[in-house]
Design a protein around this motif. Sequence first.
Motif, short mmCIF file in Angstrom:
data_model
loop_
_atom_site.label_atom_id
_atom_site.label_comp_id
_atom_site.label_asym_id
_atom_site.label_seq_id
_atom_site.Cartn_x
_atom_site.Cartn_y
_atom_site.Cartn_z
N LEU A 1 0.83 -1.21 0.00
CA LEU A 1 0.00 0.00 0.00
C LEU A 1 0.86 1.25 0.00
O LEU A 1 0.60 2.21 -0.75
N SER A 2 1.89 1.27 0.82
CA SER A 2 2.77 2.45 0.90
C SER A 2 3.55 2.65 -0.39
O SER A 2 3.66 3.76 -0.91
N ASN A 3 4.09 1.57 -0.94
CA ASN A 3 4.87 1.67 -2.17
C ASN A 3 4.02 2.08 -3.36
O ASN A 3 4.46 2.85 -4.22
N GLY A 4 2.80 1.56 -3.43
CA GLY A 4 1.92 1.92 -4.54
C GLY A 4 1.59 3.39 -4.56
O GLY A 4 1.66 4.05 -5.60
N ALA A 5 1.23 3.93 -3.40
CA ALA A 5 0.94 5.36 -3.31
C ALA A 5 2.18 6.19 -3.62
O ALA A 5 2.10 7.22 -4.30
N ALA A 6 3.34 5.73 -3.17
CA ALA A 6 4.58 6.45 -3.43
C ALA A 6 4.89 6.51 -4.92
O ALA A 6 5.33 7.54 -5.44
N SER A 7 4.65 5.41 -5.64
CA SER A 7 4.94 5.37 -7.07
C SER A 7 4.12 6.40 -7.84
O SER A 7 4.61 7.08 -8.74
N VAL A 8 2.84 6.54 -7.48
CA VAL A 8 1.97 7.49 -8.16
C VAL A 8 2.43 8.92 -7.88
O VAL A 8 2.51 9.76 -8.79
N LEU A 9 2.76 9.21 -6.63
CA LEU A 9 3.24 10.55 -6.28
C LEU A 9 4.56 10.87 -6.98
O LEU A 9 4.76 11.98 -7.48
N GLN A 10 5.46 9.90 -7.03
CA GLN A 10 6.75 10.12 -7.67
C GLN A 10 6.59 10.31 -9.17
O GLN A 10 7.31 11.10 -9.80
N ARG A 11 5.63 9.60 -9.77
CA ARG A 11 5.38 9.76 -11.20
C ARG A 11 4.91 11.17 -11.50
O ARG A 11 5.36 11.81 -12.47
N ARG A 12 4.02 11.69 -10.69
CA ARG A 12 3.51 13.05 -10.91
C ARG A 12 4.64 14.06 -10.80
O ARG A 12 4.72 15.02 -11.56
N ALA A 13 5.54 13.87 -9.84
CA ALA A 13 6.66 14.79 -9.66
C ALA A 13 7.63 14.69 -10.83
O ALA A 13 8.15 15.71 -11.31
N ALA A 14 7.88 13.47 -11.32
CA ALA A 14 8.85 13.27 -12.39
C ALA A 14 8.41 13.92 -13.69
O ALA A 14 9.24 14.28 -14.53
N LEU B 1 6.42 7.97 2.22
CA LEU B 1 5.75 6.68 2.11
C LEU B 1 6.75 5.56 1.83
O LEU B 1 6.57 4.42 2.26
N VAL B 2 7.82 5.87 1.11
CA VAL B 2 8.87 4.88 0.85
C VAL B 2 9.52 4.46 2.17
O VAL B 2 9.83 3.28 2.39
N ILE B 3 9.73 5.43 3.07
CA ILE B 3 10.34 5.12 4.37
C ILE B 3 9.42 4.22 5.20
O ILE B 3 9.86 3.24 5.82
N VAL B 4 8.12 4.55 5.20
CA VAL B 4 7.15 3.70 5.90
C VAL B 4 7.18 2.28 5.32
O VAL B 4 7.17 1.28 6.05
#
Length: 289
Positions: free
Chosen positions: A12-25, A54-57
């Motif tokens: 759950l944490s990694n999935g949300a992090a990937s979406v946020l990182q994609r938007r930033a990239a 979220l990656v840290i969590v």
Amino acid sequence: MISVLFAVLTALSNGAASVLQRRAALNVPASDAMRLSLLGHLLRQPVWLGGIGLVIVAAVCQAVALATGPIAVVQPIFVIELPATLLLAGFVMRVGVPRPVWSGVAAVTLGLALGMASAAPVGGTEEVRGAAWIPALVATGVFEAVLITAALSTRRNARAALLGLAAACGYALTAALMKDAMSRLESHGAVGLLTAWQLYATAAAGVGALFLLQNALQSGSLVAVQPMLTLGDALISITYGVTLFGEHVRGGWWLLPQLIGVALIAVGCVILARSPLASGGQEPAPRVK
């Protein structure tokens, strides 16, 4: 099982992090690809910092999962990260989840269940014996070098897919190193953990994988990156589990349902990655925060 619970939390944490990182990239200039300046641009974006949180969590949850269960069980569970995140995003933003997303969720879920049931990973040791890490690290280094070299000679989605697979390999290596390091904590206490080279190699591998993932997301679409990242992490982790930790999975005719499961997961990932909820598109209008 505690390991399964924390594996789900990690997903759950990694999935949300990937979406946020994609938007930033998406806001990073193409000229910064494969340069440290890429991270400089990302550090100035709150949405990317939220993803890192979220990656840290996820890292903490993953450490607990790997310390309490086989890597061949824990890592494949992470394929649920994308469908779970999209469903959560639709719920939080009060947006109806499109039918294709439900189809993708069903495909990934069925594929994971079929793959895990047919592979039935069991056994294994808590730590890597002898000098088994040496050939594993050499093989991983060669594989990563080939992928990165090939990626640099391509563009857009082809580059994104290759770098996504390289990032997946890095994350799988991070998980294997983390599991080995956590075994030192159990057998030798805090001193054993802090003096284990695997702990510091985990950090180095994790940072390298994160760097590759940011470049993958910046190079092409999430549709190109996510299947390679999701399946690559799961399959390479199983390989580490079998070769380094002596875990066992079924072979023979059981490979057929396992391959069907992998195919279902791949199809589901493509369907889900095309969703505006994953890509950050404007249709439907909600944003993942």
